[in-house]
Design an enzyme around this catalytic site. Structure first.
Site, short mmCIF file in Angstrom:
data_model
loop_
_atom_site.label_atom_id
_atom_site.label_comp_id
_atom_site.label_asym_id
_atom_site.label_seq_id
_atom_site.Cartn_x
_atom_site.Cartn_y
_atom_site.Cartn_z
N ARG A 45 -6.95 12.43 -4.59
CA ARG A 45 -8.19 11.80 -4.09
C ARG A 45 -9.25 12.82 -3.68
O ARG A 45 -10.44 12.50 -3.65
CB ARG A 45 -7.87 10.88 -2.90
CG ARG A 45 -7.70 9.43 -3.23
CD ARG A 45 -8.99 8.74 -3.67
NE ARG A 45 -9.72 8.20 -2.52
CZ ARG A 45 -10.91 8.58 -2.13
NH1 ARG A 45 -11.56 9.52 -2.79
NH2 ARG A 45 -11.49 8.02 -1.10
N ARG B 97 0.83 -1.22 0.00
CA ARG B 97 0.00 0.00 0.00
C ARG B 97 0.86 1.26 0.00
O ARG B 97 0.50 2.25 0.65
CB ARG B 97 -0.94 0.03 1.20
CG ARG B 97 -1.94 -1.11 1.22
CD ARG B 97 -3.24 -0.70 0.58
NE ARG B 97 -4.20 -1.77 0.67
CZ ARG B 97 -5.33 -1.70 1.35
NH1 ARG B 97 -5.65 -0.61 1.99
NH2 ARG B 97 -6.15 -2.71 1.36
N ARG C 36 -3.26 6.84 1.29
CA ARG C 36 -3.71 8.03 2.01
C ARG C 36 -2.68 8.66 2.94
O ARG C 36 -2.88 9.78 3.40
CB ARG C 36 -4.99 7.70 2.80
CG ARG C 36 -6.20 7.58 1.89
CD ARG C 36 -7.41 7.07 2.62
NE ARG C 36 -7.24 5.67 2.97
CZ ARG C 36 -8.15 4.95 3.61
NH1 ARG C 36 -9.27 5.49 3.99
NH2 ARG C 36 -7.93 3.66 3.86
N ASP D 183 -7.22 -2.22 -7.12
CA ASP D 183 -7.74 -2.90 -5.93
C ASP D 183 -8.01 -4.36 -6.27
O ASP D 183 -8.24 -4.69 -7.44
CB ASP D 183 -9.03 -2.23 -5.44
CG ASP D 183 -9.36 -2.67 -4.02
OD1 ASP D 183 -8.73 -2.14 -3.09
OD2 ASP D 183 -10.20 -3.57 -3.85
N TYR E 283 -15.11 -11.28 0.51
CA TYR E 283 -15.80 -10.00 0.29
C TYR E 283 -17.11 -10.18 -0.47
O TYR E 283 -18.11 -9.51 -0.19
CB TYR E 283 -14.88 -9.03 -0.48
CG TYR E 283 -13.78 -8.46 0.39
CD1 TYR E 283 -14.06 -7.47 1.33
CD2 TYR E 283 -12.48 -8.93 0.30
CE1 TYR E 283 -13.06 -6.96 2.15
CE2 TYR E 283 -11.48 -8.42 1.11
CZ TYR E 283 -11.78 -7.44 2.04
OH TYR E 283 -10.80 -6.94 2.85
#
Ligand code: 1CP
Length: 351
Positions: free
Chosen positions: A44, A31, A35, A80, A155
């Site tokens: 973003r 990652r 963020r 993703d 998921y």
């Protein structure tokens, strides 16, 4: 295994994947685009996550951000694990993790799942890879990736992230046949999706099995492992490193050893020396600093980094990484410190 490449020109990351000696330990971070980086947050603030992953110029820009800032040894495509699932006909949104509109529960939903190839499924992924490859230094390989079928199953059936995935696991045990149908379809799609990424220019492929550790070894062998092996077997001829990350997989390593993966990602709960002992000297390891260690003092962080290097050595075949994704509150300066420390320490004799 590809042993033929030239030692002098081959990027460090690829040499380490093939368990060849390197002048120092290569480092990248799970990652690494995200963020915690102000330059990522800036982009973003203008587009939502799905738009970002589907706009090749933006996905490429975000992929390159940590390479520019830290001089890291590998880039990973910004996307993703759920990206290729949309093309199977599954509707979802991100908030911030994936939320599936209609979680899979019935045979007719499963029958309706499509098996597209990369070009019809996610043409923007191949496009992004081509843009990234024009800009990346030759010394920095690009990693393509996919979710492992079992993690995607979690998921798709649960409908969203969870600590226990009790809906998904109860479905697995109550409906083993339907579960296998989902897992098989996901395996078919991921093989095409990963092959397409390699064809577009990805130089290594990583399979994220973030929830493998929810299963006992026996159930892992019955439901999760066969699809991982089928993916690895189907992609072996590509002659690029295949990395498998069974998160929280300490109890699964004896099984994983025979998966055919060139590199196994190790989370921070298992020491790299134990992992190497189980996996043997032909399999490289990737990991495994606790992401939260980036919040400790520089002095503590430095000695924790040296410990990971010690545990991962002295033989070849260690790629330094965190034991899981970086936390969004991490100070980017700590990451710069980490990259520098790995470079310096891994050239010294730590033993
Ligand atoms: O708001 C935002 O900007 C979205 C946050 C975010 C990001 C930055 C998500 C939603 N996905 C990503 C990118 C991402 N996801 C990458 C980028 C490449 C990199 O720099 O490493 C990768 C490799 C992934 C893979 C991914 N997505 C995994 C496997 C790795 C892991 O961490 O275990 C998983 C489990 C996901 C699902 C997902 N997507 C996003 C979130 C927040 C989550 C976790 C959801 C949950 O379980 O609660």
């Amino acid at each position: 295994m590809n042993k033929s490449s030239n030692l002098e020109t081959e990027p460090l990351f690829l040499s380490a994947c093939w368990c060849k000696p390197t002048s120092r330990t290569p480092v990248w971070i799970m990652r690494q685009a995200g963020r915690y980086l102000p330059e990522y947050r800036k982009i973003r603030s203008q587009v939502d996550f799905l738009t970002l992953t589907k706009t090749p110029e933006l996905a490429a820009e975000v992929t390159l951000q940590p390479v520019r800032r830290f001089g890291i040894d590998a880039a990973i495509l910004f996307s993703d694990i759920m990206t290729p699932v949309e093309g199977m006909g599954v509707k979802m949104e991100f908030n911030p993790g994936p939320v599936v509109t209609n979680p899979l529960r019935t045979a007719s939903q499963i029958d309706a799942l499509r098996i597209p190839d990369l070009n019809e499924n996610a043409p923007f992924v191949a496009e992004a890879i081509k843009i990234i490859q024009k800009e990346l230094p030759v010394s920095v390989p690009l990693i393509g990736f996919a979710g492992a079928p079992f993690t995607l199953f979690c998921y798709l059936v649960e409908g969203q992230g969870s600590k226990t995935f009790s809906q998904a696991k109860s479905f697995l045990f109550a409906e083993p046949q339907l579960s296998r149908m989902i897992l098989e379809k996901l395996t078919d799609v991921m093989i095409e999706y990963l092959r397409g990424q390699a064809q577009a220019g990805a130089q290594a492929l990583m399979i994220f099995d973030s929830w493998a550790g929810l299963l006992a070894d026996e159930d892992y062998k019955a439901f999760a492992y066969p699809s991982v092996c089928r993916i690895i077997k189907s992609l072996g001829h590509l002659d690029i490193p295949l990395i498998y990350f069974p998160n929280q997989g300490a109890t699964l390593l004896e099984t994983v050893k025979d998966s055919g993966a060139d590199v196994v990602g190790i989370d921070w709960r298992t020491s790299l020396s134990v992992a190497r002992h189980v996996l043997g000297s032909d399999v490289a390891v990737q990991g495994n600093l606790d992401p939260m260690a980036l919040f400790s003092s520089k002095e503590d962080l430095g000695s924790r980094i040296d410990n990971v290097l010690r545990e991962g050595g002295p033989g070849p075949g260690h790629i330094f990484n965190l034991g899981h994704g970086i936390d969004k509150n991490t100070d980017p300066d700590r990451v710069a410190f980490l990259v520098e420390r790995v470079r310096e320490s891994s050239q010294k004799d730590l033993y």
